[in-house]
Structures are given as C-alpha cells and as structure tokens.
Design an enzyme around this catalytic site. Structure first.
Site, PDB file in Angstrom:
ATOM      1  N   GLU A   1    -122.565  -6.798 -94.994  1.00 31.25           N
ATOM      2  CA  GLU A   1    -122.611  -5.504 -94.315  1.00 31.25           C
ATOM      3  C   GLU A   1    -122.752  -5.685 -92.808  1.00 31.25           C
ATOM      4  O   GLU A   1    -123.520  -6.533 -92.347  1.00 31.25           O
ATOM      5  CB  GLU A   1    -123.795  -4.693 -94.845  1.00 31.25           C
ATOM      6  CG  GLU A   1    -123.646  -4.377 -96.321  1.00 31.25           C
ATOM      7  CD  GLU A   1    -124.817  -3.626 -96.928  1.00 31.25           C
ATOM      8  OE1 GLU A   1    -124.964  -3.678 -98.157  1.00 31.25           O
ATOM      9  OE2 GLU A   1    -125.593  -3.014 -96.163  1.00 31.25           O
TER      10      GLU A   1
ATOM     11  N   CYS B   1    -130.672  -2.314 -96.253  1.00 29.25           N
ATOM     12  CA  CYS B   1    -129.915  -3.555 -96.167  1.00 29.25           C
ATOM     13  C   CYS B   1    -129.515  -4.028 -97.567  1.00 29.25           C
ATOM     14  O   CYS B   1    -130.330  -4.128 -98.460  1.00 29.25           O
ATOM     15  CB  CYS B   1    -130.806  -4.579 -95.480  1.00 29.25           C
ATOM     16  SG  CYS B   1    -130.229  -6.233 -95.608  1.00 29.25           S
TER      17      CYS B   1
HETATM   18  S1  SF4 Z   1    -135.567  -8.207 -95.322  1.00 26.28           S
HETATM   19 FE1  SF4 Z   1    -136.208 -10.208 -96.150  1.00 26.28          FE
HETATM   20  S2  SF4 Z   1    -134.965 -10.552 -98.011  1.00 26.28           S
HETATM   21 FE2  SF4 Z   1    -134.020  -8.889 -96.818  1.00 26.28          FE
HETATM   22  S3  SF4 Z   1    -132.434  -9.909 -95.604  1.00 26.28           S
HETATM   23 FE3  SF4 Z   1    -134.276  -9.755 -94.315  1.00 26.28          FE
HETATM   24  S4  SF4 Z   1    -135.406 -11.686 -94.669  1.00 26.28           S
HETATM   25 FE4  SF4 Z   1    -133.878 -11.483 -96.306  1.00 26.28          FE
END
Ligand code: SF4
Length: 353
Positions: free
Chosen positions: A89, A323
């Site tokens: 993404e 995300c």
């Molecule tokens: S929030 Fe944590 S698990 Fe998600 S992409 Fe970022 S580092 Fe990786």
C-alpha cells in the site's frame, strides 16, 4: 531490483555518470526520457539507447496501480501490485506527502496492526520503493516521503537507505521531508547517523511502560521506552530535526492518567513532537478507539503540561484506512491460483500467509 543493480546495468550499457543521473532523475520524477533540454536523449551513447527500452519497461513494471481508494480528507490509498504479483500500500497524503511501504508484510507483529498479523513475506527492493514514488508522481506532486506504510524500515535497512539516498539527491525531496519511521532498532540509529542523506525520524512509542510495549509490539528490538527516547534525542540533536513520537491511542490500554504521567516524565524538555492517532477499528483485532472527547482531553492535558502534542486521524481511514487493510481486503476478494497443476488449487492470498 535494487538501485545499485540498475546503476550497474546502465554502466554496462555505456552510461556515463551524467547519463546515469539523468535517467535516475527522470525515473524518480515519472518524466519521459525526452523531457527537459539540457541533455537531450540523442546525447546518450547508442549502446545505451539500445538497452534503454528494455530497462525502462522493467522499471515501469516494478509497481502498477491495482486499485485506488480516495478518502474524504483528500488522501488517496493505492494498492500497488509489484512485478511478482505481491501487493503493498502507498498513501497519497494531503499537502504533497506520500506514505510508502518498505516490506510485504512485517515481522514485528504489532497487536493493533493488520499488516503485523500476517508476518513478513518479503523485502521491498530499493527500486520498488522509488517505483512507488514515481507511480504517485503520475497522479500528484510528491514533496515528502514517509516510510510509514507496510513494514518496518529498520528490518530492510539496506534497501530503505539506498532509496532515501536517491530520493534526497536526484529525487529532489528535502532531507527533513524524508521520514524514517521505526519501532526503534539500535542498528538503525547507528546507520542513520552515518548516511549522507539523513532523514527525519518517527519513533513508535505507544506506551511508556516497558512490559506493555513488549506485549503490544512483540517482536520489536528489546529497547525500553527510556532507551528509545534517549536514542531519539541524540539523533534529534545531531540532525536538528525534532523526533516524531507516534502513539496509537487504544481505549483502556494506553489512554489512562498513568500514561499521561509517563509521557510527561519521558518527553519533557525533549526535542520532539508527540503524534497521537486514535486507533482505527480492524476486523479480527480486538482493540477499541477511545472517544474523540477523551482523545482531545489527553492532548489538551499534555499541552498544558508542556508536551507538544498533535492529535490526528490517520489519512484515508474512511476507506479501510488501517495499514494493511486494503491488501487484506483485496486478498479476501480475489481468489488466486496457488500452483499450476495443483488439484483444486485456489485460495485467498490471505490464507497463504
Ligand atoms: S505497525 Fe508494527 S506490525 Fe504494523 S507495519 Fe508497523 S512495525 Fe509492522
């Protein structure tokens, strides 16, 4: 593909340093080969002219738009297909920003993140990072690139730093407008200091309690919140850029008075800003978002106690903004063939992980 491999191929095809710079600049700005007048393409050596169409086709195939998801706040989430069919993404942010992904999946496994639930599938190559920027530039201006998409940049340090070097030179992004976002990793702190292009730093703090941080970010390097802030402060003083401390607000987990006291203790007098982002609900992730009133109250209290705090919603949250959610949704919607010839070999990509 990695940028140094691309450079080697260009040199083998007869490119000199100025040809190489021009090709990399045009690529990273999504401009055609004949744009500008200072060094027309006819000045390239004939061997390079012969090799360029194949190289350009390969670069164009590194990242393609799979789907576009506009948000009400002016952001635009792109699900980007890489050459091998994997997807990542990118998010076009308001005010010429772009959030890019540095890994397909992520090994840190943050409990509140969709990407973290599936583990790491592969690294994103440095050229694929630039390809995300070039793709975004076919749609909008990009003057800021933040490494806050899928993946932990510190776990793909060579590729990320190679991309940052290119973006901060021929890519024409100001160094403080390149933001390396990490859960904190001693190797990254050491490496960033040594680089010619030093990006700004965002540190995922999320709590001031070491035990809770281990639970929330189970495979983050073993640094306590104090060690993280100390390392951030050293980098901030060395570069002159304030640290952006990130905090996903989770109801009943890290939105209490004890955390407010902890933040005041940790961040008072530090060269940084605290970005608080209320959690976006994700299917299968059992956290809740505090009320907006509670979030405002926390931010106001911190302000009154001298902590520069910004409360923000993550861009595009009205379009499955968390995300990794676009990728997960596309995987759930699109059955894929696992292996040619395997019996009844279809499954959602999500079930492969
Ligand atoms: S929030 Fe944590 S698990 Fe998600 S992409 Fe970022 S580092 Fe990786």
């Amino acid at each position: 593909m990695r940028i140094h491999e691309l450079k080697r191929r260009l040199r083998e095809a007869g490119a000199g340093p100025s040809h190489e710079q021009r090709i990399l600049r045009l690529w990273s700005h999504a401009l055609p080969r004949d744009s500008g007048r200072r060094l027309p393409h006819s000045f390239f050596p004939s061997s390079l002219m012969e090799a360029l169409p194949a190289i350009e086709a390969e670069l164009a195939g590194l990242a393609r738009i799979h789907t576009v998801h506009p948000g009400a706040d002016g952001s635009e989430r792109l699900l980007v297909a890489l050459a091998d069919g994997q997807t990542v993404e990118s998010v076009l942010l308001p005010r010429d920003g772009l959030c890019v992904s540095s890994q397909v999946g992520c090994a840190v496994g943050c409990r509140f993140c969709m990407t973290g639930q599936g583990g790491l599938l592969r690294q994103v190559g440095s050229a694929e990072i630039i390809a995300q920027v070039a793709l975004a530039r076919t749609r909008r201006k990009v003057r800021k690139v933040v490494f806050m998409g899928m993946g932990e940049p510190a776990h793909n340090l060579d590729n990320v730093m190679e991309a940052i070097e290119l973006l901060g030179t021929v890519g024409n992004i100001g160094h403080k407008n390149l933001v390396f976002s990490t859960v904190g990793d001693p190797r990254a702190f050491e490496r960033l200091q040594q680089e010619r292009v030093k990006p700004a730093l965002a540190l995922s703090l999320h709590t001031t309690k070491a035990g809770l941080r281990k639970t929330l970010l189970p495979r983050a390097p073993n640094m306590t919140p104090e060690e993280l802030v100390d390392a951030g402060e050293r980098y901030a003083r060395a570069t002159g850029y304030p640290i952006q401390y990130q905090w996903a607000l989770l109801e009943g987990v890290n939105d209490g008075e004890d955390e407010i006291e902890g933040i005041v203790r940790l961040l008072s007098g530090k060269y940084g800003v605290l970005n608080m982002i209320p959690f976006n609900a994700v299917d299968g992730v059992s956290f809740s978002r505090p009320s907006w009133e509670r979030c405002e109250q926390i931010a106001r209290t911190l302000h009154e106690r001298g902590i520069l705090t910004k409360l923000r919603d993550s861009a595009g949250q009205d379009v499955d903004g968390g995300c990794g959610q676009l990728r997960a949704r596309a995987a759930a919607e699109a059955p894929v063939v696992l292996r040619r010839g395997a019996a009844a070999a279809t499954a959602t990509a999500g079930s492969l992980r």
